[in-house]
Write a protein that holds these residues in place. Structure first.
Motif, PDB file in Angstrom:
ATOM      1  N   TRP A 161      33.918 -60.522  36.499  1.00 36.31           N
ATOM      2  CA  TRP A 161      34.407 -59.038  36.837  1.00 36.31           C
ATOM      3  C   TRP A 161      33.405 -58.430  37.207  1.00 36.31           C
ATOM      4  O   TRP A 161      32.271 -58.070  36.718  1.00 36.31           O
ATOM      5  N   ASP A 162      33.400 -57.586  38.347  1.00 36.92           N
ATOM      6  CA  ASP A 162      32.452 -56.793  38.934  1.00 36.92           C
ATOM      7  C   ASP A 162      32.699 -55.392  38.604  1.00 36.92           C
ATOM      8  O   ASP A 162      33.567 -54.625  39.045  1.00 36.92           O
ATOM      9  N   CYS A 163      31.868 -54.890  37.524  1.00 37.29           N
ATOM     10  CA  CYS A 163      31.947 -53.621  36.917  1.00 37.29           C
ATOM     11  C   CYS A 163      31.211 -52.513  37.953  1.00 37.29           C
ATOM     12  O   CYS A 163      30.875 -51.447  37.407  1.00 37.29           O
ATOM     13  N   THR A 164      30.548 -52.854  38.843  1.00 40.82           N
ATOM     14  CA  THR A 164      29.638 -51.712  39.661  1.00 40.82           C
ATOM     15  C   THR A 164      30.624 -51.425  40.807  1.00 40.82           C
ATOM     16  O   THR A 164      30.131 -50.213  41.201  1.00 40.82           O
ATOM     17  N   CYS A 165      31.494 -51.959  41.176  1.00 35.40           N
ATOM     18  CA  CYS A 165      32.384 -51.146  42.182  1.00 35.40           C
ATOM     19  C   CYS A 165      33.732 -50.477  41.642  1.00 35.40           C
ATOM     20  O   CYS A 165      34.305 -50.915  40.622  1.00 35.40           O
ATOM     21  N   ASN A 166      34.095 -49.311  42.179  1.00 37.78           N
ATOM     22  CA  ASN A 166      35.207 -48.537  41.758  1.00 37.78           C
ATOM     23  C   ASN A 166      36.707 -49.197  41.635  1.00 37.78           C
ATOM     24  O   ASN A 166      37.674 -48.880  40.995  1.00 37.78           O
ATOM     25  N   ALA A 171      32.477 -54.896  27.778  1.00 41.26           N
ATOM     26  CA  ALA A 171      33.920 -55.166  28.277  1.00 41.26           C
ATOM     27  C   ALA A 171      34.559 -54.241  29.270  1.00 41.26           C
ATOM     28  O   ALA A 171      34.028 -52.948  29.470  1.00 41.26           O
ATOM     29  N   VAL A 172      35.390 -54.803  30.324  1.00 42.57           N
ATOM     30  CA  VAL A 172      35.821 -54.251  31.353  1.00 42.57           C
ATOM     31  C   VAL A 172      36.578 -52.731  30.769  1.00 42.57           C
ATOM     32  O   VAL A 172      36.462 -51.761  31.581  1.00 42.57           O
ATOM     33  N   LEU A 173      37.214 -52.802  29.908  1.00 34.86           N
ATOM     34  CA  LEU A 173      37.798 -51.667  29.352  1.00 34.86           C
ATOM     35  C   LEU A 173      37.105 -50.394  29.100  1.00 34.86           C
ATOM     36  O   LEU A 173      37.542 -49.268  28.853  1.00 34.86           O
ATOM     37  N   GLU A 174      35.749 -50.612  29.068  1.00 34.45           N
ATOM     38  CA  GLU A 174      34.748 -49.671  28.432  1.00 34.45           C
ATOM     39  C   GLU A 174      34.113 -48.929  29.831  1.00 34.45           C
ATOM     40  O   GLU A 174      33.278 -48.147  29.643  1.00 34.45           O
ATOM     41  N   VAL A 186      43.142 -57.873  25.707  1.00 36.47           N
ATOM     42  CA  VAL A 186      42.428 -56.953  26.579  1.00 36.47           C
ATOM     43  C   VAL A 186      41.097 -56.778  26.466  1.00 36.47           C
ATOM     44  O   VAL A 186      40.526 -56.447  27.578  1.00 36.47           O
ATOM     45  N   ASP A 187      40.748 -57.111  25.304  1.00 40.81           N
ATOM     46  CA  ASP A 187      39.024 -57.082  25.300  1.00 40.81           C
ATOM     47  C   ASP A 187      38.290 -58.319  25.726  1.00 40.81           C
ATOM     48  O   ASP A 187      37.216 -58.294  25.385  1.00 40.81           O
ATOM     49  N   THR A 188      38.958 -59.084  26.100  1.00 40.63           N
ATOM     50  CA  THR A 188      38.311 -60.503  26.460  1.00 40.63           C
ATOM     51  C   THR A 188      37.752 -60.313  27.960  1.00 40.63           C
ATOM     52  O   THR A 188      36.991 -61.472  28.062  1.00 40.63           O
ATOM     53  N   ALA A 235      40.241 -51.504  34.153  1.00 46.40           N
ATOM     54  CA  ALA A 235      39.795 -50.913  32.922  1.00 46.40           C
ATOM     55  C   ALA A 235      40.473 -49.855  32.576  1.00 46.40           C
ATOM     56  O   ALA A 235      40.699 -49.975  31.143  1.00 46.40           O
ATOM     57  N   LYS A 236      41.382 -49.045  33.155  1.00 49.28           N
ATOM     58  CA  LYS A 236      42.258 -48.002  32.461  1.00 49.28           C
ATOM     59  C   LYS A 236      43.297 -48.487  32.147  1.00 49.28           C
ATOM     60  O   LYS A 236      43.967 -48.416  31.018  1.00 49.28           O
ATOM     61  N   TRP A 237      43.716 -49.741  32.724  1.00 47.95           N
ATOM     62  CA  TRP A 237      45.182 -50.300  32.258  1.00 47.95           C
ATOM     63  C   TRP A 237      44.825 -51.141  31.070  1.00 47.95           C
ATOM     64  O   TRP A 237      45.742 -51.107  30.135  1.00 47.95           O
ATOM     65  N   LEU A 238      43.727 -51.669  30.876  1.00 47.53           N
ATOM     66  CA  LEU A 238      43.351 -52.654  29.905  1.00 47.53           C
ATOM     67  C   LEU A 238      43.421 -51.392  28.613  1.00 47.53           C
ATOM     68  O   LEU A 238      43.766 -51.764  27.341  1.00 47.53           O
ATOM     69  N   LYS A 239      42.494 -50.284  28.720  1.00 49.74           N
ATOM     70  CA  LYS A 239      42.494 -49.510  27.644  1.00 49.74           C
ATOM     71  C   LYS A 239      43.707 -48.866  27.125  1.00 49.74           C
ATOM     72  O   LYS A 239      43.916 -48.919  26.104  1.00 49.74           O
ATOM     73  N   LYS A 240      44.562 -48.589  28.140  1.00 51.51           N
ATOM     74  CA  LYS A 240      45.879 -48.160  27.843  1.00 51.51           C
ATOM     75  C   LYS A 240      46.682 -49.244  26.925  1.00 51.51           C
ATOM     76  O   LYS A 240      47.457 -48.935  25.731  1.00 51.51           O
ATOM     77  N   LYS A 241      46.424 -50.494  27.316  1.00 53.07           N
ATOM     78  CA  LYS A 241      47.446 -51.463  26.639  1.00 53.07           C
ATOM     79  C   LYS A 241      46.673 -52.009  25.360  1.00 53.07           C
ATOM     80  O   LYS A 241      47.409 -52.348  24.329  1.00 53.07           O
TER      81      LYS A 241
END
Length: 355
Positions: free
Chosen positions: A222-227, A258-261, A247-249, A233-239
Protein backbone atom coordinates in the motif's frame (compact mmCIF):
# COMPACT_ATOMS: atom_id res chain seq x y z
CA UNK A 1 -18.10 -72.86 -41.37
CA UNK A 2 -20.89 -70.50 -40.43
CA UNK A 3 -20.64 -71.52 -36.79
CA UNK A 4 -17.14 -70.10 -36.23
CA UNK A 5 -17.96 -66.95 -38.18
CA UNK A 6 -21.07 -66.33 -36.12
CA UNK A 7 -19.08 -67.00 -32.95
CA UNK A 8 -16.40 -64.54 -33.99
CA UNK A 9 -18.99 -61.88 -34.78
CA UNK A 10 -20.65 -62.47 -31.43
CA UNK A 11 -17.32 -62.03 -29.65
CA UNK A 12 -16.69 -58.77 -31.47
CA UNK A 13 -20.17 -57.47 -30.65
CA UNK A 14 -19.83 -58.41 -26.99
CA UNK A 15 -16.39 -56.85 -26.66
CA UNK A 16 -17.57 -53.66 -28.35
CA UNK A 17 -20.57 -53.46 -26.04
CA UNK A 18 -18.36 -54.05 -23.01
CA UNK A 19 -15.86 -51.33 -23.90
CA UNK A 20 -18.66 -48.89 -24.72
CA UNK A 21 -20.19 -49.46 -21.32
CA UNK A 22 -16.79 -49.02 -19.63
CA UNK A 23 -16.08 -45.84 -21.56
CA UNK A 24 -19.35 -44.32 -20.43
CA UNK A 25 -18.88 -45.26 -16.79
CA UNK A 26 -18.05 -42.62 -14.22
CA UNK A 27 -18.79 -44.35 -10.92
CA UNK A 28 -16.65 -47.20 -9.59
CA UNK A 29 -19.64 -49.51 -9.28
CA UNK A 30 -20.02 -49.28 -13.07
CA UNK A 31 -16.32 -49.63 -13.83
CA UNK A 32 -15.42 -45.94 -13.63
CA UNK A 33 -12.89 -44.13 -11.45
CA UNK A 34 -15.11 -41.85 -9.35
CA UNK A 35 -16.81 -42.58 -6.05
CA UNK A 36 -20.55 -41.96 -6.25
CA UNK A 37 -23.06 -41.81 -3.42
CA UNK A 38 -26.60 -42.43 -4.61
CA UNK A 39 -28.14 -41.20 -1.38
CA UNK A 40 -26.35 -37.85 -1.16
CA UNK A 41 -25.93 -37.44 -4.95
CA UNK A 42 -22.22 -36.73 -4.42
CA UNK A 43 -19.51 -37.64 -6.95
CA UNK A 44 -15.84 -37.57 -5.91
CA UNK A 45 -13.24 -37.77 -8.69
CA UNK A 46 -10.37 -36.35 -6.64
CA UNK A 47 -6.74 -37.52 -7.03
CA UNK A 48 -7.33 -39.65 -10.13
CA UNK A 49 -4.78 -38.05 -12.46
CA UNK A 50 -7.58 -36.83 -14.73
CA UNK A 51 -6.73 -34.61 -17.69
CA UNK A 52 -10.36 -34.08 -18.71
CA UNK A 53 -13.75 -34.13 -16.98
CA UNK A 54 -15.21 -37.67 -16.82
CA UNK A 55 -18.07 -38.31 -19.18
CA UNK A 56 -21.57 -39.29 -18.10
CA UNK A 57 -21.55 -37.73 -14.65
CA UNK A 58 -25.06 -38.49 -13.30
CA UNK A 59 -27.40 -35.59 -14.04
CA UNK A 60 -28.80 -35.79 -10.50
CA UNK A 61 -25.39 -34.97 -8.98
CA UNK A 62 -25.47 -32.12 -6.45
CA UNK A 63 -21.83 -32.14 -5.32
CA UNK A 64 -18.86 -32.76 -7.64
CA UNK A 65 -15.24 -32.88 -6.49
CA UNK A 66 -12.42 -32.85 -9.04
CA UNK A 67 -9.59 -31.85 -6.71
CA UNK A 68 -5.91 -32.81 -7.07
CA UNK A 69 -5.99 -33.81 -10.72
CA UNK A 70 -4.12 -32.62 -13.83
CA UNK A 71 -6.84 -30.60 -15.53
CA UNK A 72 -5.19 -27.87 -17.61
CA UNK A 73 -8.26 -26.82 -19.59
CA UNK A 74 -12.00 -27.37 -19.64
CA UNK A 75 -14.38 -27.95 -22.49
CA UNK A 76 -17.01 -25.18 -22.77
CA UNK A 77 -19.64 -27.92 -22.32
CA UNK A 78 -17.87 -29.68 -19.43
CA UNK A 79 -20.73 -29.12 -16.96
CA UNK A 80 -23.69 -28.86 -19.30
CA UNK A 81 -26.59 -30.94 -18.05
CA UNK A 82 -25.52 -30.65 -14.40
CA UNK A 83 -28.06 -28.00 -13.51
CA UNK A 84 -28.60 -29.50 -10.03
CA UNK A 85 -25.03 -28.98 -8.88
CA UNK A 86 -24.81 -26.93 -5.69
CA UNK A 87 -21.13 -27.61 -5.00
CA UNK A 88 -18.23 -27.76 -7.49
CA UNK A 89 -14.57 -27.98 -6.49
CA UNK A 90 -11.63 -27.82 -8.92
CA UNK A 91 -8.96 -27.18 -6.30
CA UNK A 92 -5.32 -28.04 -7.03
CA UNK A 93 -5.38 -28.53 -10.79
CA UNK A 94 -3.46 -26.83 -13.63
CA UNK A 95 -6.16 -24.60 -15.09
CA UNK A 96 -4.74 -21.57 -16.88
CA UNK A 97 -7.99 -20.15 -18.19
CA UNK A 98 -11.72 -20.80 -18.21
CA UNK A 99 -13.71 -21.05 -21.46
CA UNK A 100 -16.58 -18.55 -21.70
CA UNK A 101 -19.89 -20.15 -20.79
CA UNK A 102 -18.41 -23.12 -18.95
CA UNK A 103 -20.55 -22.41 -15.84
CA UNK A 104 -23.68 -21.19 -17.64
CA UNK A 105 -25.77 -24.29 -16.80
CA UNK A 106 -24.90 -24.32 -13.10
CA UNK A 107 -27.83 -22.17 -12.06
CA UNK A 108 -28.15 -23.81 -8.61
CA UNK A 109 -24.47 -23.60 -7.68
CA UNK A 110 -23.75 -22.28 -4.19
CA UNK A 111 -20.02 -23.06 -3.81
CA UNK A 112 -17.29 -22.83 -6.45
CA UNK A 113 -13.66 -23.62 -5.57
CA UNK A 114 -11.07 -22.62 -8.17
CA UNK A 115 -8.16 -22.11 -5.79
CA UNK A 116 -4.63 -23.46 -6.31
CA UNK A 117 -4.65 -23.39 -10.09
CA UNK A 118 -2.71 -21.30 -12.62
CA UNK A 119 -5.46 -18.93 -13.77
CA UNK A 120 -3.95 -15.84 -15.37
CA UNK A 121 -7.18 -14.07 -16.27
CA UNK A 122 -10.95 -14.45 -16.07
CA UNK A 123 -13.24 -14.05 -19.09
CA UNK A 124 -15.82 -11.26 -18.71
CA UNK A 125 -19.23 -12.52 -17.55
CA UNK A 126 -17.75 -15.91 -16.56
CA UNK A 127 -19.85 -15.95 -13.35
CA UNK A 128 -23.00 -14.25 -14.68
CA UNK A 129 -25.22 -17.36 -14.48
CA UNK A 130 -24.20 -18.18 -10.90
CA UNK A 131 -26.80 -15.98 -9.25
CA UNK A 132 -27.11 -18.30 -6.22
CA UNK A 133 -23.40 -18.48 -5.53
CA UNK A 134 -22.48 -17.77 -1.90
CA UNK A 135 -18.86 -18.99 -1.73
CA UNK A 136 -16.15 -18.33 -4.34
CA UNK A 137 -12.46 -19.13 -3.91
CA UNK A 138 -9.91 -17.89 -6.43
CA UNK A 139 -6.91 -17.82 -4.14
CA UNK A 140 -3.42 -18.97 -5.13
CA UNK A 141 -3.71 -18.34 -8.85
CA UNK A 142 -1.86 -15.88 -11.12
CA UNK A 143 -4.54 -13.24 -11.64
CA UNK A 144 -3.04 -9.84 -12.37
CA UNK A 145 -6.34 -8.05 -12.86
CA UNK A 146 -10.10 -8.56 -12.78
CA UNK A 147 -12.51 -7.82 -15.65
CA UNK A 148 -14.88 -4.96 -14.99
CA UNK A 149 -18.24 -6.23 -13.76
CA UNK A 150 -17.00 -9.79 -13.26
CA UNK A 151 -18.91 -10.10 -9.94
CA UNK A 152 -21.96 -8.01 -10.91
CA UNK A 153 -24.44 -10.93 -10.86
CA UNK A 154 -23.26 -12.41 -7.56
CA UNK A 155 -25.66 -10.58 -5.27
CA UNK A 156 -25.87 -13.57 -2.89
CA UNK A 157 -22.11 -14.01 -2.49
CA UNK A 158 -20.93 -14.13 1.13
CA UNK A 159 -17.25 -15.10 0.77
CA UNK A 160 -14.81 -13.98 -1.91
CA UNK A 161 -11.23 -15.23 -1.58
CA UNK A 162 -8.63 -13.58 -3.85
CA UNK A 163 -5.67 -14.23 -1.59
CA UNK A 164 -2.25 -15.02 -3.10
CA UNK A 165 -2.65 -13.74 -6.63
CA UNK A 166 -0.73 -11.07 -8.54
CA UNK A 167 -3.38 -8.35 -8.54
CA UNK A 168 -2.03 -4.91 -9.40
CA UNK A 169 -5.34 -3.08 -9.20
CA UNK A 170 -9.07 -3.63 -8.85
CA UNK A 171 -11.52 -2.03 -11.31
CA UNK A 172 -13.89 0.74 -10.30
CA UNK A 173 -17.09 -0.69 -8.84
CA UNK A 174 -15.97 -4.32 -9.00
CA UNK A 175 -17.43 -5.01 -5.52
CA UNK A 176 -20.52 -2.79 -5.84
CA UNK A 177 -23.01 -5.64 -6.34
CA UNK A 178 -21.76 -7.72 -3.42
CA UNK A 179 -24.28 -6.39 -0.93
CA UNK A 180 -24.32 -9.63 1.11
CA UNK A 181 -20.57 -10.16 1.23
CA UNK A 182 -19.28 -11.10 4.71
CA UNK A 183 -15.63 -11.93 3.94
CA UNK A 184 -13.27 -10.40 1.37
CA UNK A 185 -9.67 -11.60 1.25
CA UNK A 186 -7.10 -9.66 -0.82
CA UNK A 187 -4.14 -10.62 1.36
CA UNK A 188 -1.05 -12.80 1.11
CA UNK A 189 -0.52 -15.77 3.40
CA UNK A 190 2.57 -16.53 5.42
CA UNK A 191 4.17 -18.55 2.60
CA UNK A 192 3.72 -15.74 0.05
CA UNK A 193 3.47 -18.20 -2.81
CA UNK A 194 1.98 -15.40 -4.89
CA UNK A 195 1.98 -11.71 -4.09
CA UNK A 196 -0.84 -9.30 -4.72
CA UNK A 197 0.56 -5.90 -5.70
CA UNK A 198 -2.22 -3.53 -4.64
CA UNK A 199 -1.04 0.00 -3.89
CA UNK A 200 -4.47 1.60 -3.67
CA UNK A 201 -8.15 0.95 -4.32
CA UNK A 202 -10.49 3.18 -6.34
CA UNK A 203 -12.54 5.83 -4.55
CA UNK A 204 -15.66 4.16 -3.15
CA UNK A 205 -14.35 0.62 -3.73
CA UNK A 206 -15.75 -0.71 -0.43
CA UNK A 207 -18.74 1.59 0.07
CA UNK A 208 -21.39 -0.93 -1.03
CA UNK A 209 -20.14 -3.72 1.24
CA UNK A 210 -22.92 -3.23 3.76
CA UNK A 211 -22.58 -6.64 5.44
CA UNK A 212 -18.79 -7.03 5.44
CA UNK A 213 -17.51 -8.65 8.65
CA UNK A 214 -13.94 -9.59 7.78
CA UNK A 215 -11.60 -7.81 5.36
CA UNK A 216 -8.07 -9.12 4.79
CA UNK A 217 -5.63 -6.69 3.17
CA UNK A 218 -2.24 -7.56 4.68
CA UNK A 219 1.09 -7.79 2.84
CA UNK A 220 0.08 -5.64 -0.13
CA UNK A 221 2.48 -2.76 -0.91
CA UNK A 222 0.00 0.00 0.00
CA UNK A 223 1.41 3.37 -1.09
CA UNK A 224 0.82 5.79 1.76
CA UNK A 225 2.66 8.72 0.16
CA UNK A 226 -0.09 9.43 -2.38
CA UNK A 227 -3.39 11.07 -1.52
CA UNK A 228 -5.23 8.28 -3.36
CA UNK A 229 -4.77 6.22 -0.19
CA UNK A 230 -6.85 8.62 1.91
CA UNK A 231 -10.19 7.13 0.86
CA UNK A 232 -9.09 3.72 2.08
CA UNK A 233 -7.53 5.13 5.27
CA UNK A 234 -10.71 6.96 6.26
CA UNK A 235 -12.95 4.02 5.37
CA UNK A 236 -10.83 1.59 7.39
CA UNK A 237 -10.77 3.93 10.38
CA UNK A 238 -14.54 4.25 10.30
CA UNK A 239 -15.00 0.49 10.01
CA UNK A 240 -12.59 -0.14 12.85
CA UNK A 241 -14.79 1.98 15.07
CA UNK A 242 -17.74 -0.16 13.92
CA UNK A 243 -15.93 -3.39 14.85
CA UNK A 244 -14.98 -4.69 11.39
CA UNK A 245 -12.30 -7.38 11.65
CA UNK A 246 -9.03 -7.17 9.74
CA UNK A 247 -9.01 -3.43 9.07
CA UNK A 248 -5.70 -2.93 10.88
CA UNK A 249 -3.92 -5.57 8.76
CA UNK A 250 -3.30 -3.15 5.89
CA UNK A 251 0.18 -1.68 6.36
CA UNK A 252 2.05 0.93 4.34
CA UNK A 253 4.83 -0.36 2.11
CA UNK A 254 7.24 2.16 3.63
CA UNK A 255 7.49 2.60 7.35
CA UNK A 256 5.13 -0.21 8.30
CA UNK A 257 2.46 2.17 9.58
CA UNK A 258 -1.16 1.03 9.43
CA UNK A 259 -3.02 2.55 6.49
CA UNK A 260 -5.88 3.66 8.73
CA UNK A 261 -3.45 5.89 10.67
CA UNK A 262 -2.30 7.87 7.64
CA UNK A 263 -3.06 11.60 7.68
CA UNK A 264 -3.57 14.05 4.85
CA UNK A 265 -0.19 15.59 5.60
CA UNK A 266 1.55 12.24 5.17
CA UNK A 267 -0.29 11.41 1.96
CA UNK A 268 0.14 14.73 0.22
CA UNK A 269 1.44 13.73 -3.19
CA UNK A 270 -0.69 13.61 -6.33
CA UNK A 271 0.38 10.28 -7.78
CA UNK A 272 -0.64 8.90 -11.13
CA UNK A 273 -0.60 5.13 -11.45
CA UNK A 274 -0.41 3.48 -14.87
CA UNK A 275 -3.59 1.74 -15.95
CA UNK A 276 -2.16 -1.75 -16.18
CA UNK A 277 -5.33 -3.21 -17.64
CA UNK A 278 -5.38 -1.06 -20.75
CA UNK A 279 -4.18 -2.44 -24.08
CA UNK A 280 -1.22 -0.78 -25.83
CA UNK A 281 -2.35 2.41 -27.61
CA UNK A 282 -2.10 2.45 -31.38
CA UNK A 283 0.42 5.31 -31.31
CA UNK A 284 2.77 3.28 -29.16
CA UNK A 285 2.40 0.27 -31.44
CA UNK A 286 3.28 2.41 -34.45
CA UNK A 287 6.33 3.84 -32.68
CA UNK A 288 7.51 0.41 -31.60
CA UNK A 289 7.08 -0.97 -35.08
CA UNK A 290 9.48 1.64 -36.45
CA UNK A 291 12.07 1.22 -33.70
CA UNK A 292 14.98 -1.11 -33.37
CA UNK A 293 14.36 -4.22 -31.30
CA UNK A 294 17.01 -3.15 -28.79
CA UNK A 295 15.15 0.11 -28.11
CA UNK A 296 11.76 -1.44 -27.39
CA UNK A 297 10.86 -1.07 -23.71
CA UNK A 298 9.00 -3.73 -21.80
CA UNK A 299 5.38 -2.78 -21.24
CA UNK A 300 3.38 -4.46 -18.48
CA UNK A 301 0.33 -5.55 -20.45
CA UNK A 302 -1.79 -8.23 -18.75
CA UNK A 303 -2.50 -11.41 -20.68
CA UNK A 304 -6.23 -10.95 -21.12
CA UNK A 305 -6.00 -7.53 -22.77
CA UNK A 306 -3.03 -8.45 -24.93
CA UNK A 307 -4.98 -11.40 -26.26
CA UNK A 308 -8.02 -9.20 -26.77
CA UNK A 309 -5.82 -6.66 -28.58
CA UNK A 310 -4.62 -9.39 -30.93
CA UNK A 311 -8.17 -10.57 -31.55
CA UNK A 312 -7.58 -13.82 -29.70
CA UNK A 313 -10.53 -15.95 -28.77
CA UNK A 314 -10.55 -19.13 -26.73
CA UNK A 315 -10.77 -21.93 -29.31
CA UNK A 316 -13.86 -24.06 -28.96
CA UNK A 317 -13.47 -26.07 -32.15
CA UNK A 318 -10.25 -27.90 -31.37
CA UNK A 319 -10.58 -31.61 -30.72
CA UNK A 320 -10.32 -32.57 -27.06
CA UNK A 321 -8.83 -35.71 -25.58
CA UNK A 322 -11.37 -38.54 -25.88
CA UNK A 323 -13.09 -38.80 -22.56
CA UNK A 324 -13.35 -42.56 -22.95
CA UNK A 325 -9.60 -42.73 -22.26
CA UNK A 326 -9.70 -40.74 -19.06
CA UNK A 327 -10.25 -43.63 -16.70
CA UNK A 328 -8.43 -46.84 -15.95
CA UNK A 329 -11.49 -48.75 -17.08
CA UNK A 330 -11.25 -47.01 -20.44
CA UNK A 331 -7.67 -48.16 -20.95
CA UNK A 332 -8.39 -51.69 -19.79
CA UNK A 333 -11.48 -51.79 -21.94
CA UNK A 334 -9.55 -50.72 -25.02
CA UNK A 335 -6.92 -53.40 -24.42
CA UNK A 336 -9.58 -56.05 -23.82
CA UNK A 337 -11.39 -55.04 -26.99
CA UNK A 338 -8.20 -55.35 -29.05
CA UNK A 339 -7.38 -58.76 -27.54
CA UNK A 340 -10.87 -60.13 -28.11
CA UNK A 341 -11.03 -58.77 -31.63
CA UNK A 342 -7.63 -60.26 -32.51
CA UNK A 343 -8.63 -63.61 -31.03
CA UNK A 344 -11.85 -63.60 -33.02
CA UNK A 345 -10.03 -62.87 -36.27
CA UNK A 346 -7.49 -65.65 -35.64
CA UNK A 347 -10.34 -67.98 -34.78
CA UNK A 348 -12.06 -67.27 -38.11
CA UNK A 349 -8.82 -67.64 -40.11
CA UNK A 350 -8.10 -70.97 -38.43
CA UNK A 351 -11.47 -72.46 -39.35
CA UNK A 352 -11.34 -71.00 -42.88
CA UNK A 353 -8.01 -72.79 -43.46
CA UNK A 354 -9.43 -76.07 -42.16
CA UNK A 355 -12.44 -75.66 -44.43
Amino acid sequence: MMGPVLAACLLIILSTAWISQANGATCKKDGGVCTCNDQTKNVDCSSKGLTAIPSNIPVETTELRLNFNSLSKLSPAAFHGLSKLTYLSLTQNKLQTLPPGVFDHLVALGTLNLNNNQLKYLPPKIFDSLTKLTYLTLNTNKLQSLPEGVFDKLAELKTLDLQNNQLQRVPDGVFDSLLNLNTLDLSINAWKLQRNQLKRVPEGAFDKLQNIKDLRLEENPWDCTCNDILYMAKWLKKKQDEGLGGVDTAGCEEGGKAVLEITEEEAAEDCVYPNTTTAIPTTIITTLASSNDDDIPELPVPQENFQKFLGYQEPDHLPTQPQCLMSISGYLGLMMSLVLTSAAILYVIHFLKKA
